[in-house]
Design a protein around this motif. Structure first.
Motif, short mmCIF file in Angstrom:
data_model
loop_
_atom_site.label_atom_id
_atom_site.label_comp_id
_atom_site.label_asym_id
_atom_site.label_seq_id
_atom_site.Cartn_x
_atom_site.Cartn_y
_atom_site.Cartn_z
N ILE A 74 0.86 -1.18 0.00
CA ILE A 74 0.00 0.00 0.00
C ILE A 74 0.90 1.23 0.00
O ILE A 74 1.79 1.34 0.85
N SER A 75 0.65 2.14 -0.95
CA SER A 75 1.47 3.35 -1.02
C SER A 75 0.63 4.58 -0.67
O SER A 75 -0.48 4.76 -1.18
N PHE A 76 1.21 5.44 0.18
CA PHE A 76 0.54 6.67 0.60
C PHE A 76 1.24 7.88 0.00
O PHE A 76 2.48 7.92 -0.10
N SER A 77 0.41 8.86 -0.37
CA SER A 77 0.91 10.10 -0.99
C SER A 77 0.76 11.25 0.01
O SER A 77 0.40 11.05 1.17
N GLY A 78 0.98 12.47 -0.49
CA GLY A 78 0.84 13.67 0.33
C GLY A 78 -0.55 13.88 0.90
O GLY A 78 -0.71 14.67 1.84
N ILE A 79 -1.54 13.18 0.36
CA ILE A 79 -2.90 13.29 0.92
C ILE A 79 -2.87 12.98 2.41
O ILE A 79 -3.64 13.55 3.19
N LEU A 80 -1.95 12.10 2.80
CA LEU A 80 -1.84 11.70 4.21
C LEU A 80 -1.59 12.90 5.13
O LEU A 80 -1.92 12.85 6.32
#
Ligand SMILES: [Zn+2]
Ligand SMILES: [Zn+2]
Length: 269
Positions: free
Chosen positions: A180-186
């Motif tokens: 699972i990859s997280f972007s700047g939305i986090l």
């Protein structure tokens, strides 16, 4: 050292700024990036970046939002997958968020395109870079059907990129063996639900990305994003996990190597 596992450096906002972007990456200790392909027409430009720079790699695939582009065949994708420094198939998947008046039934072409990418991933042995938006049920169902059915080729693996889904979707993706990859939305103020999901995803299965030029993390929100901003995503993950940011950098870099097997190995600088 950080890895940006998903960026679009061939897009017009960034393509003319590669030297500046690379200098900013070096200053921010971002030592590697995966340049993502979204159309067959774009592939040669993305691939040229990977060929020119030791620490860039690329993918081959056609994005689900690209309706009026050349449709990839299995042979198209396998031919590109065999080129040097191509380490992934995608980005591919399903996007029912931008239906623009079409019904989900009318998106059969998207589902068929996704199946072709999964077959290419299994045949080539490369991992999938999956984009899913407002379509997680179909994404998971097709992945189970095409990606995990017994056959001569091993099951598909890969990453759900720019993850914005629920914990139960994350659990299903992890159960299928995906990362699972997280972007700047986090880092966005309103994204508490997503931070809860990131807290749940084990560090050994987590990647970080910028999705540049989009989605610049806080404190650069709203500006053009570049891979140099990926440490802000790492810092957010570190805060959620209660670990030093160096531990997130090390784990996500190791995960990147395990999943994409980037070659040549990184030279120490
Ligand atoms: Zn995407
Ligand atoms: Zn993307």
């Amino acid at each position: 050292m950080y890895v940006d596992s998903h960026c679009h450096l061939s897009f017009p906002d960034l393509a003319g700024r590669i030297d500046e972007i690379r200098a900013a990456m070096a200053a921010a200790q971002v030592d590697r990036a995966l340049c993502i392909c979204t159309t067959l027409e774009e592939f040669e430009r993305v691939h040229a970046l990977a060929m020119r720079y030791d620490n860039f790699w690329c993918s081959a695939g056609v994005h689900p939002d690209e309706a009026d582009v050349r449709e990839p065949t299995l042979d198209d994708l396998l031919a590109l997958a065999a080129r040097p420094k191509v380490v992934a198939i995608g980005e591919t998947g399903l996007d029912y968020y931008r239906l623009n008046g079409r019904s989900v039934a009318e998106m059969a072409w998207q589902r068929e395109r996704f199946r072709v990418h999964i077959r290419a991933a299994r045949r080539s042995g490369l991992p999938l870079v999956i984009h899913t938006r407002s379509a997680s049920d179909d994404t998971l169902a097709i992945l189970r059907e095409e990606g995990a059915t017994p056959g001569p080729a091993p099951a598909a693996t890969g990453v759900f990129h720019c993850f914005t889904e629920t914990e139960s979707v994350a659990r299903a993706a992890l159960d299928l063996g995906f990362y699972i990859s997280f972007s700047g939305i986090l880092t966005f103020k309103a994204a508490q639900d997503l931070r809860d999901v990131a807290a749940f995803v084990p560090l050994e299965r987590l990647l970080i990305e910028t999705d540049s030029p989009y989605l610049a993390p806080v404190p650069h929100r709203g500006k053009t994003n570049t891979p140099a901003n990926v440490p802000f995503v790492a810092a957010q993950v570190a805060a959620l996990k209660g670990v030093p940011v160096e531990a997130v950098a090390a784990a996500t870099s190791a995960n990147f190597e395990r999943l994409f097997k980037p070659t040549p190995p990184l030279k120490s600088k």
